[in-house]
Design a protein around this motif. Structure first.
Motif, PDB file in Angstrom:
ATOM      1  N   ALA A  12       6.240 -30.220 -10.861  1.00  0.00           N
ATOM      2  CA  ALA A  12       7.104 -30.898 -12.019  1.00  0.00           C
ATOM      3  C   ALA A  12       7.613 -29.860 -13.008  1.00  0.00           C
ATOM      4  O   ALA A  12       8.450 -29.445 -13.736  1.00  0.00           O
ATOM      5  CB  ALA A  12       6.926 -32.231 -12.313  1.00  0.00           C
ATOM      6  N   GLY A  13       6.249 -29.524 -13.589  1.00  0.00           N
ATOM      7  CA  GLY A  13       6.204 -28.695 -14.930  1.00  0.00           C
ATOM      8  C   GLY A  13       6.771 -27.598 -14.533  1.00  0.00           C
ATOM      9  O   GLY A  13       7.812 -26.932 -15.321  1.00  0.00           O
ATOM     10  N   SER A  14       6.671 -26.977 -13.456  1.00  0.00           N
ATOM     11  CA  SER A  14       7.160 -25.620 -13.319  1.00  0.00           C
ATOM     12  C   SER A  14       8.734 -25.732 -13.326  1.00  0.00           C
ATOM     13  O   SER A  14       9.411 -24.832 -13.739  1.00  0.00           O
ATOM     14  CB  SER A  14       6.900 -25.101 -11.967  1.00  0.00           C
ATOM     15  N   GLN A  72      13.223 -43.072  -3.438  1.00  0.00           N
ATOM     16  CA  GLN A  72      12.223 -43.850  -4.099  1.00  0.00           C
ATOM     17  C   GLN A  72      11.557 -42.993  -5.381  1.00  0.00           C
ATOM     18  O   GLN A  72      10.861 -43.277  -6.224  1.00  0.00           O
ATOM     19  CB  GLN A  72      11.068 -44.032  -3.182  1.00  0.00           C
ATOM     20  N   ASN A  73      11.779 -41.830  -5.042  1.00  0.00           N
ATOM     21  CA  ASN A  73      10.869 -40.719  -5.931  1.00  0.00           C
ATOM     22  C   ASN A  73      11.840 -39.684  -6.467  1.00  0.00           C
ATOM     23  O   ASN A  73      12.059 -38.654  -6.221  1.00  0.00           O
ATOM     24  CB  ASN A  73      10.393 -39.940  -4.999  1.00  0.00           C
ATOM     25  N   LYS A  74      12.776 -40.433  -7.468  1.00  0.00           N
ATOM     26  CA  LYS A  74      13.704 -39.642  -7.780  1.00  0.00           C
ATOM     27  C   LYS A  74      13.381 -38.253  -8.434  1.00  0.00           C
ATOM     28  O   LYS A  74      14.123 -37.259  -8.041  1.00  0.00           O
ATOM     29  CB  LYS A  74      14.232 -40.235  -9.258  1.00  0.00           C
ATOM     30  N   ASN A  75      12.260 -38.220  -8.829  1.00  0.00           N
ATOM     31  CA  ASN A  75      11.945 -36.835  -9.745  1.00  0.00           C
ATOM     32  C   ASN A  75      10.948 -36.447  -8.795  1.00  0.00           C
ATOM     33  O   ASN A  75      10.245 -35.521  -9.418  1.00  0.00           O
ATOM     34  CB  ASN A  75      11.541 -36.746 -11.117  1.00  0.00           C
ATOM     35  N   GLY A  76      10.687 -36.836  -7.506  1.00  0.00           N
ATOM     36  CA  GLY A  76       9.504 -36.199  -7.021  1.00  0.00           C
ATOM     37  C   GLY A  76       9.607 -35.087  -6.116  1.00  0.00           C
ATOM     38  O   GLY A  76       8.747 -34.682  -5.663  1.00  0.00           O
ATOM     39  N   ASP A 103      21.131 -34.702  -6.965  1.00  0.00           N
ATOM     40  CA  ASP A 103      21.252 -33.509  -7.589  1.00  0.00           C
ATOM     41  C   ASP A 103      20.276 -32.273  -7.456  1.00  0.00           C
ATOM     42  O   ASP A 103      19.809 -31.893  -8.112  1.00  0.00           O
ATOM     43  CB  ASP A 103      21.697 -33.441  -8.883  1.00  0.00           C
ATOM     44  N   LEU A 104      19.526 -32.382  -6.127  1.00  0.00           N
ATOM     45  CA  LEU A 104      18.575 -31.413  -5.819  1.00  0.00           C
ATOM     46  C   LEU A 104      19.123 -30.225  -5.183  1.00  0.00           C
ATOM     47  O   LEU A 104      20.017 -30.447  -4.389  1.00  0.00           O
ATOM     48  CB  LEU A 104      17.491 -32.138  -4.973  1.00  0.00           C
ATOM     49  N   ARG A 194      15.630 -39.077 -15.575  1.00  0.00           N
ATOM     50  CA  ARG A 194      14.740 -39.320 -16.453  1.00  0.00           C
ATOM     51  C   ARG A 194      14.665 -40.872 -16.782  1.00  0.00           C
ATOM     52  O   ARG A 194      13.609 -41.147 -17.330  1.00  0.00           O
ATOM     53  CB  ARG A 194      14.761 -38.261 -17.648  1.00  0.00           C
ATOM     54  N   LYS A 195      15.483 -41.205 -17.447  1.00  0.00           N
ATOM     55  CA  LYS A 195      15.455 -42.198 -17.930  1.00  0.00           C
ATOM     56  C   LYS A 195      15.016 -43.565 -16.887  1.00  0.00           C
ATOM     57  O   LYS A 195      15.818 -43.998 -16.134  1.00  0.00           O
ATOM     58  CB  LYS A 195      16.947 -42.846 -18.216  1.00  0.00           C
ATOM     59  N   ASP A 196      14.090 -44.134 -17.275  1.00  0.00           N
ATOM     60  CA  ASP A 196      13.803 -45.254 -16.674  1.00  0.00           C
ATOM     61  C   ASP A 196      14.568 -46.470 -16.970  1.00  0.00           C
ATOM     62  O   ASP A 196      14.939 -47.417 -16.324  1.00  0.00           O
ATOM     63  CB  ASP A 196      12.176 -45.516 -16.277  1.00  0.00           C
TER      64      ASP A 196
END
Lengths: 671, 115
Positions: A12-14, A72-76, A103-104, A194-196
């Motif tokens: 994620a960070g990267s 399930q893992n939107k930002n996963g 949007d990946l 991001r927004k939960d």
């Protein structure tokens, strides 16, 4: 690998850091890759290779599983690698869905290196296309796509003037104009993700300054958004004002702007798709993920492929479509069904479905569709989904459910949409679930509502309802194939094309639609659909003109697919049209020029407005002739799409009430 | 040369952490390809031939074969698909027989390799 940030941060960070160039020193190590391929040998090899590149790998052998995971893992995940040919869902559809919902960056791969296929990948929004056998060197570089995407997102933000959503970037005041740029979408998406609950900056990692905090558009937030938009009216619904009305602390104009963009697309999608069953987003749908993007090919085929259609669903649809109108037959078809519907007997069921779809929401379908979606689908997908499902009448539902998801892929259909229509939104994809409701065309052959049964590749079946105005109709009928090419994954199924051809001249639309599934081939329709947007939703004939706006707003790139989604849906819409004709003349009218159906379409359209918030008045009244009028709601097509998307996101809960009539209560979408 | 550069890639992927990688992949390939070959066999018995379906199967088979670097098998796959597209039933049958031969040879070679 251990990164300073810790394993978790790496991926994620990267990513976040990427944008600003402050890439984590570990990057690209830790890149979170999701690889999808039905071939176990390839999958194993890829996994090994990716691990050798120090990426975090998750593999799945089914597109549906992948979509579920992603939802399930939107930002996963940071990037998705998918095969083109998969049994449960066309890779392009998945692509659309993903584009719409998450949007990946998506990389396609195949042993097939034919120019057409590669081109299709591009049009559906794939960031890259790898030829099998894949070499590890090719994989070593995939991180570039992630970086690039982030960069573009950031960049898009700037023009908007709105600063970055995340605190890192200085906020620039951006004009209130709606950004149709994909950037918006990105932002939006990011925001969404991001927004939960209400704007929470996602903490990816401490380093990324460029990291754009993604706002997650929760159901409530989206509802607030929609309410604000409705309150302002389509014309006045500018991000700034919306923001003011919403009065949500921490929400930036940019967030709103991108969300608005998506919403518009969604609405457009819904309009055009009206009937489309947003099968796309429905996560649960194992049925095709219809990546929105490919409207072409009418999801019909995809749907067929999806095999999900259940005869009964189809029957219901047909009946609904035929008999329509008013019966909310609740198509009860779950997204999957929807998909099936389309694929299944396209010609007939389409109609039925479409009608149903429109009616949706209420019918039992909605729940399925929508439910499925909201949970997993991102709003965008919802859009897709909605669209596709809508055609079944579920559109409404989707939109409603949309609320929860926030990603209304529908719009982007990229399925998708998608595009890739999803999609059906694309594909996922989203694709484009534009449920093309052929409906009401009752005579309007033009209604190309394509039900993007989203089966397109994403497995989500969305029937892009490509409701084209009179012109569209012809178009549809003539170019069934074209749609497919438009890249909407939706169309992936060959069956759809057949449908398109079926779409008979407007006069016969009704009858033809049934058989043909009238999806609006290619983007052309889509543009038209967009225009109609609002109206067409319900009516396939409505010819949602997706004007450039829709296209302009490339949801994930494949968004353009959304039109396709619509197209795909067209197939279903074709069916719908028949249904529609009987059913409510809801504004979907655009389908057939001069066809009386317009009225029915209108009704449908209104029904489509899932969000209910804004029922495009136009639709209601509109007669087919006025295809565009339908769309005129508050939001331009974009709005619609966005709305649709939003709806999806929001889980369409809002959808609502409009379902009473045949159309999908996509009102909201329409905007 | 029954195996091309792709196979070399697989070998390179094998390391201490994954000492049996190549073997595992090959085992998986056998399993998957047997299934596909069976499907194709069955499909070839249906008359008239469903070329689209056959093409689909073969596409899958080609994908797997190429991932492990089975060069000759892959070539037969391509040929088979060409015949499918041309609707040449006899060409398909012939090629398929040839393909099965190549496949059998490949398995033998790989067995020897793993000894």
């Amino acid at each position: 690998m251990n990164c300073g940030r810790g394993g978790k941060g790496v991926g994620a960070g990267s990513m976040s850091a990427v944008a600003s160039g402050g890439v984590s020193d570990q990057f690209p190590a830790g890149l979170r890759v999701l690889v999808v391929d039905d071939d176990p040998t390839c999958l194993m090899i890829l996994e090994r290779m990716l691990k050798a590149c120090r990426y975090e790998v998750t593999k799945c052998n089914r597109a549906e599983t992948a979509l579920t995971l992603l939802r399930q893992n939107k930002n996963g995940f940071d990037v998705v690698i998918s095969d083109v040919h998969m049994p449960d869902m066309d890779g392009f559809k998945l692509l659309e869905h993903i584009g719409l919902e998450m949007d990946l960056p998506v990389i396609m791969m195949s042993a097939d290196d034919g120019k057409q296929v590669v081109m299709k990948g591009i049009t559906h929004g794939a960031c890259d296309y790898l030829i099998k056998p894949i070499r590890i060197e090719a994989l070593k570089n995939i991180w570039q796509h992630v970086v690039r995407k982030r960069k573009n997102e950031w960049k898009d933000l700037d023009p908007l003037g709105s600063g970055v959503e995340d605190g890192d970037r200085p906020q620039k005041v951006s004009d209130d104009a709606d950004y149709t740029s994909s950037a918006n979408e990105d932002n939006w998406k990011g925001a969404k993700k991001r927004k939960d609950g209400e704007e929470e900056v996602e903490e990816r990692d401490e380093t990324s300054t460029l990291k754009k905090p993604r706002v997650v558009w929760s159901v409530e937030l989206h509802q607030q958004f929609v309410a604000a938009v409705n309150q302002l009216g389509t014309d006045k619904a500018v991000p700034k004002k919306i923001l003011e009305l919403m009065n949500v602390p921490g929400l930036t104009r940019e967030n709103v702007a991108s969300h608005l963009q998506k919403y518009r697309l969604y609405l457009k999608r819904i309009c055009s798709a009206q009937q489309q069953p947003n099968g796309l987003n429905l996560a649960p749908q194992d049925a095709a993920y219809v990546p929105l993007p490919s409207l072409n090919g009418f999801d019909y085929q995809a749907v067929a492929a999806a095999g999900q259609l259940q005869p009964q669903s189809l029957a219901t649809l047909q009946m609904a479509g035929l008999g329509r109108p008013g019966s909310k037959s609740g198509i009860g078809i779950t997204n999957a069904d929807q998909k099936n519907l389309f694929s299944f007997e396209n010609p007939k069921s389409r109609y039925g479905d479409e009608l149903h779809q429109q009616q949706i929401a209420n019918a039992g379908n909605q729940p399925n569709l929508l439910h499925g979606i909201p949970t997993t689908m991102e709003p965008r997908q919802l859009a897709h989904f909605q669209q596709s499902s809508q055609s079944f009448g579920n559109l409404n539902m989707q939109i409603n459910t949309h609320g929860s998801n926030g990603t209304s892929l529908m719009m982007s259909m990229a399925q998708q949409p998608p595009r890739g229509a999803i999609l059906n939104e694309v594909a996922a994809g989203n694709v484009s679930r534009i449920a093309s409701q052929l409906n009401p065309m009752n005579g309007n052959a033009g209604i190309l509502v394509r039900n993007v049964v989203a089966e397109n590749s994403s497995g989500q079946v969305y029937n892009p309802v490509v409701t084209q105005g009179p012109s569209m109709v012809d178009f549809v009928a003539k170019h069934p194939a074209e749609f497919s090419s438009s890249g909407f994954p939706l169309a992936s199924t060959p069956g759809t094309s057949s449908i398109i051809s079926k779409v008979p001249a407007q006069d016969d639309i009704n009858s033809q639609l049934k058989g043909a599934g009238g999806y609006v081939p290619s983007y052309d329709i889509f543009s038209e659909l967009q225009q109609h947007k609002s109206q067409d939703w319900a009516l396939p004939g409505v010819g949602l003109n997706f004007d450039g706006s829709l296209n302009a707003h490339p949801v994930q790139g494949s968004f353009d697919v959304s039109p396709s989604v619509l197209v795909n849906q067209g197939i279903s819409s074709g069916q719908r049209s028949e249904a529609n004709s009987n059913a409510s003349p809801a504004g979907s009218a655009t389908l057939l020029p001069g066809q009386p159906n317009g009225q029915t379409i209108n009704q449908h359209l209104t029904g489509l407005h899932v969000e209910g918030a804004q029922v495009p008045k136009v639709e209601r009244d509109q007669n087919l002739n006025s295809q565009h009028t339908l769309y005129s709601e508050q939001f331009g097509q974009d709005d619609l799409m966005t709305a649709i998307l939003k709806q999806q996101q929001f889980g369409l809960g809002a959808v609502e009430p409009e379902f009473d009539f045949d159309g999908f209560p996509m009102d909201n979408v329409r905007v | 040369g029954y195996l091309d550069d792709q196979f070399v890639q697989l070998e390179e992927l094998q390391d201490h952490a994954n000492p049996n990688f190549v073997e595992e992949v090959v085992a998986l390939f056998y399993k998957d390809s047997s299934r596909l070959l069976l499907n194709i066999d069955q499909a070839l018995e249906k008359k008239p031939l469903e070329f689209t379906k056959l093409d689909g199967y073969m596409h899958q088979f080609k994908g797997s074969s190429s991932s492990i670097g089975a060069k000759k098998v892959k070539a037969e796959c391509t040929l088979f698909r060409d015949y499918c597209r041309a609707g040449n039933a006899e060409g398909c049958m012939r090629t398929f027989q040839q393909l099965k031969k190549e496949y059998a040879t490949l398995r033998k070679k790989l067995e020897a390799y793993f000894q």
